[in-house]
Design a protein around this motif. Structure first.
Motif, PDB file in Angstrom:
ATOM      1  N   ARG A 289       0.828  -1.215   0.000  1.00 55.12           N
ATOM      2  CA  ARG A 289       0.000   0.000   0.000  1.00 55.12           C
ATOM      3  C   ARG A 289       0.860   1.263   0.000  1.00 55.12           C
ATOM      4  O   ARG A 289       0.413   2.326   0.453  1.00 55.12           O
ATOM      5  N   ALA A 290       2.090   1.153  -0.479  1.00 54.92           N
ATOM      6  CA  ALA A 290       2.976   2.321  -0.514  1.00 54.92           C
ATOM      7  C   ALA A 290       2.354   3.437  -1.339  1.00 54.92           C
ATOM      8  O   ALA A 290       1.821   3.215  -2.432  1.00 54.92           O
ATOM      9  N   GLY A 291       2.384   4.666  -0.764  1.00 59.76           N
ATOM     10  CA  GLY A 291       1.798   5.817  -1.431  1.00 59.76           C
ATOM     11  C   GLY A 291       0.369   6.089  -1.048  1.00 59.76           C
ATOM     12  O   GLY A 291      -0.161   7.163  -1.354  1.00 59.76           O
ATOM     13  N   GLU A 292      -0.294   5.146  -0.383  1.00 60.58           N
ATOM     14  CA  GLU A 292      -1.682   5.329   0.019  1.00 60.58           C
ATOM     15  C   GLU A 292      -1.741   6.018   1.391  1.00 60.58           C
ATOM     16  O   GLU A 292      -0.857   5.851   2.229  1.00 60.58           O
ATOM     17  N   SER A 293      -2.818   6.793   1.596  1.00 57.22           N
ATOM     18  CA  SER A 293      -3.007   7.505   2.867  1.00 57.22           C
ATOM     19  C   SER A 293      -3.748   6.626   3.863  1.00 57.22           C
ATOM     20  O   SER A 293      -4.588   5.791   3.488  1.00 57.22           O
ATOM     21  N   PHE A 294      -3.457   6.830   5.131  1.00 56.07           N
ATOM     22  CA  PHE A 294      -4.156   6.119   6.212  1.00 56.07           C
ATOM     23  C   PHE A 294      -4.083   6.980   7.466  1.00 56.07           C
ATOM     24  O   PHE A 294      -3.316   7.945   7.550  1.00 56.07           O
ATOM     25  N   TRP A 295      -4.932   6.628   8.439  1.00 57.21           N
ATOM     26  CA  TRP A 295      -4.922   7.318   9.726  1.00 57.21           C
ATOM     27  C   TRP A 295      -3.979   6.589  10.674  1.00 57.21           C
ATOM     28  O   TRP A 295      -4.074   5.380  10.844  1.00 57.21           O
ATOM     29  N   GLY A 296      -3.043   7.344  11.279  1.00 61.55           N
ATOM     30  CA  GLY A 296      -2.136   6.785  12.275  1.00 61.55           C
ATOM     31  C   GLY A 296      -2.272   7.514  13.597  1.00 61.55           C
ATOM     32  O   GLY A 296      -2.631   8.702  13.632  1.00 61.55           O
ATOM     33  N   CYS A 297      -1.998   6.827  14.678  1.00 64.31           N
ATOM     34  CA  CYS A 297      -2.141   7.432  16.005  1.00 64.31           C
ATOM     35  C   CYS A 297      -1.146   8.570  16.168  1.00 64.31           C
ATOM     36  O   CYS A 297       0.018   8.475  15.769  1.00 64.31           O
ATOM     37  N   SER A 298      -1.598   9.668  16.777  1.00 67.27           N
ATOM     38  CA  SER A 298      -0.727  10.832  16.997  1.00 67.27           C
ATOM     39  C   SER A 298       0.320  10.553  18.072  1.00 67.27           C
ATOM     40  O   SER A 298       1.274  11.320  18.208  1.00 67.27           O
ATOM     41  N   ARG A 299       0.167   9.459  18.819  1.00 68.16           N
ATOM     42  CA  ARG A 299       1.124   9.112  19.866  1.00 68.16           C
ATOM     43  C   ARG A 299       2.185   8.134  19.371  1.00 68.16           C
ATOM     44  O   ARG A 299       2.947   7.596  20.158  1.00 68.16           O
ATOM     45  N   PHE A 300       2.232   7.898  18.060  1.00 69.74           N
ATOM     46  CA  PHE A 300       3.252   7.025  17.491  1.00 69.74           C
ATOM     47  C   PHE A 300       4.643   7.584  17.835  1.00 69.74           C
ATOM     48  O   PHE A 300       4.856   8.801  17.769  1.00 69.74           O
ATOM     49  N   PRO A 301       5.630   6.764  18.246  1.00 71.37           N
ATOM     50  CA  PRO A 301       5.648   5.299  18.200  1.00 71.37           C
ATOM     51  C   PRO A 301       5.167   4.609  19.487  1.00 71.37           C
ATOM     52  O   PRO A 301       5.210   3.388  19.563  1.00 71.37           O
ATOM     53  N   LYS A 302       4.727   5.413  20.483  1.00 74.55           N
ATOM     54  CA  LYS A 302       4.228   4.774  21.707  1.00 74.55           C
ATOM     55  C   LYS A 302       2.990   3.944  21.435  1.00 74.55           C
ATOM     56  O   LYS A 302       2.742   2.933  22.088  1.00 74.55           O
ATOM     57  N   CYS A 303       2.169   4.400  20.514  1.00 73.91           N
ATOM     58  CA  CYS A 303       0.968   3.649  20.123  1.00 73.91           C
ATOM     59  C   CYS A 303       0.972   3.496  18.606  1.00 73.91           C
ATOM     60  O   CYS A 303       1.243   4.451  17.871  1.00 73.91           O
ATOM     61  N   ARG A 304       0.669   2.303  18.105  1.00 73.95           N
ATOM     62  CA  ARG A 304       0.732   2.011  16.674  1.00 73.95           C
ATOM     63  C   ARG A 304      -0.646   1.730  16.080  1.00 73.95           C
ATOM     64  O   ARG A 304      -0.779   0.991  15.115  1.00 73.95           O
ATOM     65  N   GLY A 305      -1.671   2.350  16.678  1.00 75.28           N
ATOM     66  CA  GLY A 305      -3.020   2.160  16.152  1.00 75.28           C
ATOM     67  C   GLY A 305      -3.180   2.811  14.787  1.00 75.28           C
ATOM     68  O   GLY A 305      -2.644   3.883  14.510  1.00 75.28           O
ATOM     69  N   THR A 306      -3.948   2.167  13.905  1.00 76.10           N
ATOM     70  CA  THR A 306      -4.186   2.696  12.551  1.00 76.10           C
ATOM     71  C   THR A 306      -5.645   2.494  12.178  1.00 76.10           C
ATOM     72  O   THR A 306      -6.356   1.653  12.742  1.00 76.10           O
ATOM     73  N   ARG A 307      -6.094   3.285  11.205  1.00 76.57           N
ATOM     74  CA  ARG A 307      -7.400   3.147  10.598  1.00 76.57           C
ATOM     75  C   ARG A 307      -7.277   3.414   9.104  1.00 76.57           C
ATOM     76  O   ARG A 307      -6.430   4.212   8.680  1.00 76.57           O
ATOM     77  N   PRO A 308      -8.107   2.788   8.279  1.00 77.83           N
ATOM     78  CA  PRO A 308      -8.059   3.083   6.832  1.00 77.83           C
ATOM     79  C   PRO A 308      -8.575   4.488   6.572  1.00 77.83           C
ATOM     80  O   PRO A 308      -9.424   5.009   7.280  1.00 77.83           O
ATOM     81  N   ARG A 309      -8.073   5.124   5.521  1.00 75.81           N
ATOM     82  CA  ARG A 309      -8.459   6.480   5.188  1.00 75.81           C
ATOM     83  C   ARG A 309      -9.792   6.479   4.441  1.00 75.81           C
ATOM     84  O   ARG A 309     -10.022   5.665   3.562  1.00 75.81           O
TER      85      ARG A 309
END
Length: 310
Positions: free
Chosen positions: A290-310
């Motif tokens: 999925r290189a080049g695609e956008s997604f939602w990442g946690c603002s506390r990264f790298p402490k938290c690695r939560g993601t959501r699809p854009r």
């Protein structure tokens, strides 16, 4: 004032020698009443004096320093005299101790008061700056990035802009979590600030505030949160003089010209992290299928690695 300082010093020393550190000091003046709860780890009179003055308006700390210096300086200039009898000798020793105390404290106490006044002025400046920044760009993410102390200063400035007189109390002791005391039109209101990023404010702190309100005879109260409140908390305040100020209401309080529902619409569309519930930021995948695609990442990264699809 000199008698008050000597009394505080002697009382604190007696309690320290008895093994029981003082738990609180209450100062009553014609214009204010301040209950200052001191942490048990503090043993210095000057630390407590600085903390007390820092909770006052900066000009009150400067006035305290000037009056303290003039009173102690006058006492330091008093002649000691001589003694002709044994009883007179005892009185002479007492006067010498008083003059020696005044000679030392005429500089130390005003310095501590001015230091506390400087802290008070800095807090007021910081509160104004945060309020101005949030007025210019109201957003929930800005509230989330604040520390608990900055959030408390912002809340105090927001109420000050509404015409309230602010008295800082702090929540470092068993005071039910009261952070601010508001005064307006002869009425008293207690404020509790909750800067919780990952969960909603439940009914327990609201119930505790209501108990403190009853004990102090307050006319009302506010619980200001950087998030939301549970349904139990909202049901509890029904028919009670307590107002729950959540994120949207706080933003509307800071920027009353703009409806709370329309403040930073782009922030409304930012999802929360599925792991820690912190706000998410848009990212772009650099590797993988999925290189080049956008997604939602946690603002506390790298402490938290939560993601959501854009």
């Amino acid at each position: 004032m000199v008698a008050y300082l000597l009394c505080c010093s002697s009382v604190g020393q007696n309690r320290f020698q008895q093994g029981t550190p003082p738990s609180s000091i209450t100062v009553h003046t014609p214009v204010l009443s301040i209950a200052l709860t001191m942490p048990r780890k503090r043993t210095s009179f000057f630390e407590d004096l600085i903390d007390l003055v820092a909770r006052l308006p900066w000009w009150a700390g400067v006035l305290f320093a000037v009056i303290g210096y003039l009173a102690l300086h006058r006492l330091a200039l008093q002649p000691v005299g001589t003694a002709a009898t044994l009883e007179g000798t005892a009185g002479l020793v007492g006067r010498q101790m008083m003059v020696g105390f005044a000679n030392l404290m005429q500089y130390l106490i005003p310095f501590a008061a001015l230091f506390g006044a400087g802290i008070s002025a800095f807090h007021r400046h910081q509160g104004k700056k945060l309020y101005r920044q949030l007025t210019e760009s109201p957003s929930r993410s800005m509230l989330d990035r604040m520390s608990w102390r900055q959030f408390e200063l912002l809340a105090g400035e927001a109420f000050r802009q509404q015409g309230y007189q602010i008295e800082e109390r702090g929540s470092d002791g068993p005071d039910g979590g009261v952070d601010l005391v508001l005064h307006r039109d002869g009425k008293k209101y207690l404020v509790q600030c909750k800067h919780w990023k990952t969960r909603r404010v439940g009914v327990k702190p609201v119930r505790e505030l209501f108990g403190v309100m009853a004990a102090e005879g307050a006319d009302g109260g506010f619980v200001v949160a950087s998030g939301q409140f549970t349904e139990d908390a909202r049901r509890f305040v029904q028919n009670k003089p307590i107002e729950l100020v959540d994120t949207e209401q706080l933003l509307a309080l800071v920027n009353p010209q703009e409806p709370a529902g329309n403040v930073s619409d782009t922030e409304d569309n930012v999802p929360s992290c599925p792991i820690c519930e912190a706000p998410m930021v848009e990212r772009t995948a650099r590797k993988g299928p999925r290189a080049g695609e956008s997604f939602w990442g946690c603002s506390r990264f790298p402490k938290c690695r939560g993601t959501r699809p854009r």
